[in-house]
Design a protein around this motif. Sequence first.
Motif, PDB file in Angstrom:
ATOM      1  N   ALA B  84       0.818  -1.218   0.000  1.00  0.00           N
ATOM      2  CA  ALA B  84       0.000   0.000   0.000  1.00  0.00           C
ATOM      3  C   ALA B  84       0.845   1.257   0.000  1.00  0.00           C
ATOM      4  CB  ALA B  84      -0.955  -0.002   1.202  1.00  0.00           C
ATOM      5  N   LEU B  85       1.898   1.271  -0.804  1.00  0.00           N
ATOM      6  CA  LEU B  85       2.652   2.523  -0.947  1.00  0.00           C
ATOM      7  C   LEU B  85       1.811   3.495  -1.774  1.00  0.00           C
ATOM      8  CD1 LEU B  85       6.231   1.148  -1.662  1.00  0.00           C
ATOM      9  CD2 LEU B  85       5.179   1.804   0.505  1.00  0.00           C
ATOM     10  N   TYR B  86       1.970   4.787  -1.516  1.00  0.00           N
ATOM     11  CA  TYR B  86       1.193   5.773  -2.261  1.00  0.00           C
ATOM     12  C   TYR B  86       1.872   5.992  -3.603  1.00  0.00           C
ATOM     13  CZ  TYR B  86      -0.133   6.433   2.599  1.00  0.00           C
ATOM     14  OH  TYR B  86      -0.536   6.215   3.881  1.00  0.00           O
ATOM     15  N   PRO B  87       1.220   5.585  -4.695  1.00  0.00           N
ATOM     16  CA  PRO B  87       1.900   5.534  -5.998  1.00  0.00           C
ATOM     17  C   PRO B  87       2.317   6.919  -6.499  1.00  0.00           C
ATOM     18  CG  PRO B  87      -0.264   4.447  -6.079  1.00  0.00           C
ATOM     19  CD  PRO B  87      -0.177   5.151  -4.776  1.00  0.00           C
ATOM     20  N   HIS B  88       1.613   7.964  -6.070  1.00  0.00           N
ATOM     21  CA  HIS B  88       1.908   9.282  -6.621  1.00  0.00           C
ATOM     22  C   HIS B  88       2.988  10.008  -5.825  1.00  0.00           C
ATOM     23  CE1 HIS B  88      -1.048   9.650  -3.482  1.00  0.00           C
ATOM     24  NE2 HIS B  88      -0.837  10.939  -3.396  1.00  0.00           N
ATOM     25  N   MET B  89       3.538   9.361  -4.782  1.00  0.00           N
ATOM     26  CA  MET B  89       4.590  10.008  -3.995  1.00  0.00           C
ATOM     27  C   MET B  89       5.882   9.202  -4.150  1.00  0.00           C
ATOM     28  SD  MET B  89       2.653  10.638  -0.415  1.00  0.00           S
ATOM     29  CE  MET B  89       1.118  11.542  -0.271  1.00  0.00           C
TER      30      MET B  89
END
Lengths: 276, 352, 434
Positions: B84-89
């Motif tokens: 669940a890493l934030y893809p846009h960061m």
Amino acid sequence: MTSSNFRSWPLFLVLGVISMPLVIMYVYLFVDTVTDTTAGSLIPDRFTLHHWRFLWEEPETGRVSIWTVTLNTFIFAICTTLINVSASVTAGYALSRLNMPFKRFFLGGILTLHAFPTITLIISIFLILQMIGLYNTLIGVILVKTALELPFGIWIMKGFFDNVPWEIEMAGLQDGASRFTVWWKLVLPQVQPGVAALAVFVFLSAWSEFILPQVLAPSGSAQVLSTYLSNLIFDDIKPDFNMFKSVGVFYALPVIVVYLIFNKQLMNIYGGGTKG
Amino acid sequence: MRISIENFTKSFGDTTVIEDMSLEIGDGEMLALLGPSGCGKSTTLFAICGIHRMNAGRLLFGDADVTEVSSQKRNVGVVFQNYALYPHMNVYENIAFPLKVRKESRAEVDRKVQEIADLVHIGELLQRRPVQLSGGQQQRVALARALIRKPDILLLDEPLANLDAKLRLEMRSEIRRIQLATGITAVLVTHDQVEAMSMCDRIAIMDKGRIVQLSTPKDMYENPSSAFVAGFLGNPPIAFLEGTVADGGFRLANSRVTLPVPSGIELPGDGAPIRFGVRPEFFQPGNPLKVSGKVSFVEIQGREELYDVTLENGAVLRSIQAQSAGFRLGEDVSWGIAQDKVLAFGPDGNRL
Amino acid sequence: MRRAHLLGLGFLSPALAIILMLFLIPVLLTVMFSFTNMSTATGISGGAYEINAASLRKLSDAGAQESFVETLGKEAFVVDDAGITAAAAAYGEQFANEVGSQMLGERFDSRRDLERAFRKLKSRPRSTRDIKKAADLFKRSVLNVRFETAGGLLDAVTGNGIEMTPDQQELLTKTIYTGWTWTSDNFALMAQIPYVWRVAGNTLMYVVLTLAASVGLGLFLAITTFYLPSGTATTFRAIWFFPRILPNVIFVLMWKWLAWDTGFLSSLLGNFGVPPRNWMLDTGANAWVFIVLINGIVGASLGMILFGSAIKSIPQSMLHASEVDGASRWQQIRYIILPQLRWPIMFICAYSTLSLLTSFEYILLSTDGGPGGATEVWSLMAFHTALDNYAGNLQYGLGAAMALMLVIVGILASLVYLRIFNFNDLVAKPRIEQ
């Protein structure tokens, strides 16, 4: 697909013949705006900018300047897009992700409205706007157009939100962010392509809208390009198609530009969007 | 921080997933919730971090009752199965996010991110985007993000499931190293018994919403409380022999062979159905208590060789032996069971 | 209520407000309006009561007794308090008191009668002119006076000394009301006009033909472009996608240009000696060809895209396998591609039926229902009746009743679609339970 097992030229031929009328109409749509043709002939023989004079000449008395109308159309399309997209983005998220009472009811309602043919309501909307004094105003048309497109927008956005992994939101909560922050900072960036696609769709739909402005804001000051053009065609006793086409091309330019830029998103939303 | 779950019940609609469960996890301990899918282990994890609400029962961190405290305020770090890493960061922004939410100063954020990135060995990846990282690196970023705000508790939801075999081995020891280095209380949810046994201080094995046994890995392996636990732990798995009690011994089903029973076991009356569990390492040619059968399966694993032996009544025993034993498929053999290592289970599956 | 509930409802509320105001209320009002006789003549706000030449004519048409109508229309002279007060101001207390004490409540059919009565009084004004003027102060008439309520009107009429039976009262208030009233006549009217049945037939023909054209053409386009090399395919798809996003006014303009008597078709066929004519509005059959072409092509655009993406999702290996198995192109289409398209085709049919049933923009812009009503469809009829008719009297009530038929069909169909779409699958429970 480029299967080498089948020849493609017969298909090309058939498709070419069938597409001919459309192609002819497109070509003449553009060519006729800058040429004149001798009566009875099919081939244009003189170059002229005469048909575009509506852009710089003073409008006839009783007519509104094309630039005012264009500005109206932009205001109409952009406001509709802004309101629609913001309401869809929040409502779509609520229906996709949040706990709330009567959720089933809301979802069913939106889905029913999504399939429901809205144009049947135009008579009562006309009377309502008369009663509340928004008849013949741009605001009235903007609100109505927004409302009628909204179920579609909400449904589309719900679909986009459904595809965002739950874990991203869970992680956000675990990292200490509020539900609102999670939505704004973590989820919204994931559905950005969806938001763009919806915005383009609504913009085009509003830009092309004809019936609503025609019925709800027919008079000069709130006129948009679709009603302007249709009045032009309707009023003329002897039709000047070259001039109509020039206005038409002028009106269609933003559509063409948007199509060239957002081609992929459009195919996406037209293809998948209506699946309900 | 100590975690106490007291009389926890959870249901979704009409189906009760967990009923009246109690569990105590000690400070600094790493505990595994182990069980087949659908046993309620992830539900328990989500209840601890506050994503699921508890239908009944209490949850205490230390002495504080956090049952009604929201996720954001529990100070629990979670590593999800898909990270669940934030893809846009980028990596830096991902790790810094929990601190940004708390509005910590830039310098403070910088310092802490660098520190934690060094701990999990991703110091040079900070400007990358998650999609540019390998699975193991993503895992490390997720760990760093979970740990950066110094949580009281670390929860790991199937953290190794998405990794390939080699990375899994590496990350197993890495996670344990980081847990020991920070001294944090950790709960690991997994369906893989190897993970549970190799990484954790204690294992709580779950089945159908209940904790079946709670013990250290070694004790649980040697003294399983039920056939379910015995079957769940150990690779290659334990083999079971069906039979009945006859004349104080164990009569194999459909056979006249009777085996003696290990000492100290209280048998039910004659004719009662019971089961013997034999682990592969305790079925060897050298042991005295012989049974005969035919080799029905051979698997060469390099260092070891694995055999299935089909007995005359159709039951199958498994044996693992050092390389170069050299038995062939179809060969008639007569190997022995280590009598005192046999596990006997009653008709209800519980250990006798 | 938990905080997340508030967040959910808060997020939903802007959309709910807009939808409620301009969606649900219109549905309810369509029902309401269809039970009224609203039109340009009645106005849409309230009406008023006024007896005048026209309303008297209406009254006798409605069967009122001639004598009653005549009495209403005549002016009368009534000795009432208002008149006495006016007389006191103009001709002195004495005269007024005398009139009050002797004649209060009397009614005279003409001024001459009242004058004659005045002349008998002692304190009457001296000159004949003043007596005439004084008599005028007592002139009472309900003619050309607006009353906001029925009660006001009835009071005024009885105040003039006209006695009415309850039947007459009802007839009077009902007939001379200028505003709209509740009625169920619209539906009876709809069933009676023979034109309506022809329009219903047109609507059916329009939906069936257009649907067939758009599904057929859409399928053809999707399959042929699938077999073409990607560059060529993209070009053809763009040509056929454009009608969908081109503003409908422009799209129809192109067709008008094609069909006009000085347009492309006439010019082209002129070379072969065919006299020029307006090909679109020439005959009913021609008009139908154009209607079906225009709407069909727009529908085919959507079909092409939907079918195209369904075909694209067929695994390549399946197509290769069929080719290795020796399938001809036709067999491949018949046995592999078409079965995959069953669901999209069903969807297009369901979706388009409903939207075709109710849409009229392209017809309005191209033939406007002509020639001679040959291409008038139901929704266009509702539109014409309520919002755009040459007679000038827009019949909102009747139009709403016509639209109501479509609203009902729309709601029923939407509910059916809800079932087909398997609604329960769409309502997933939130996994975060805060």
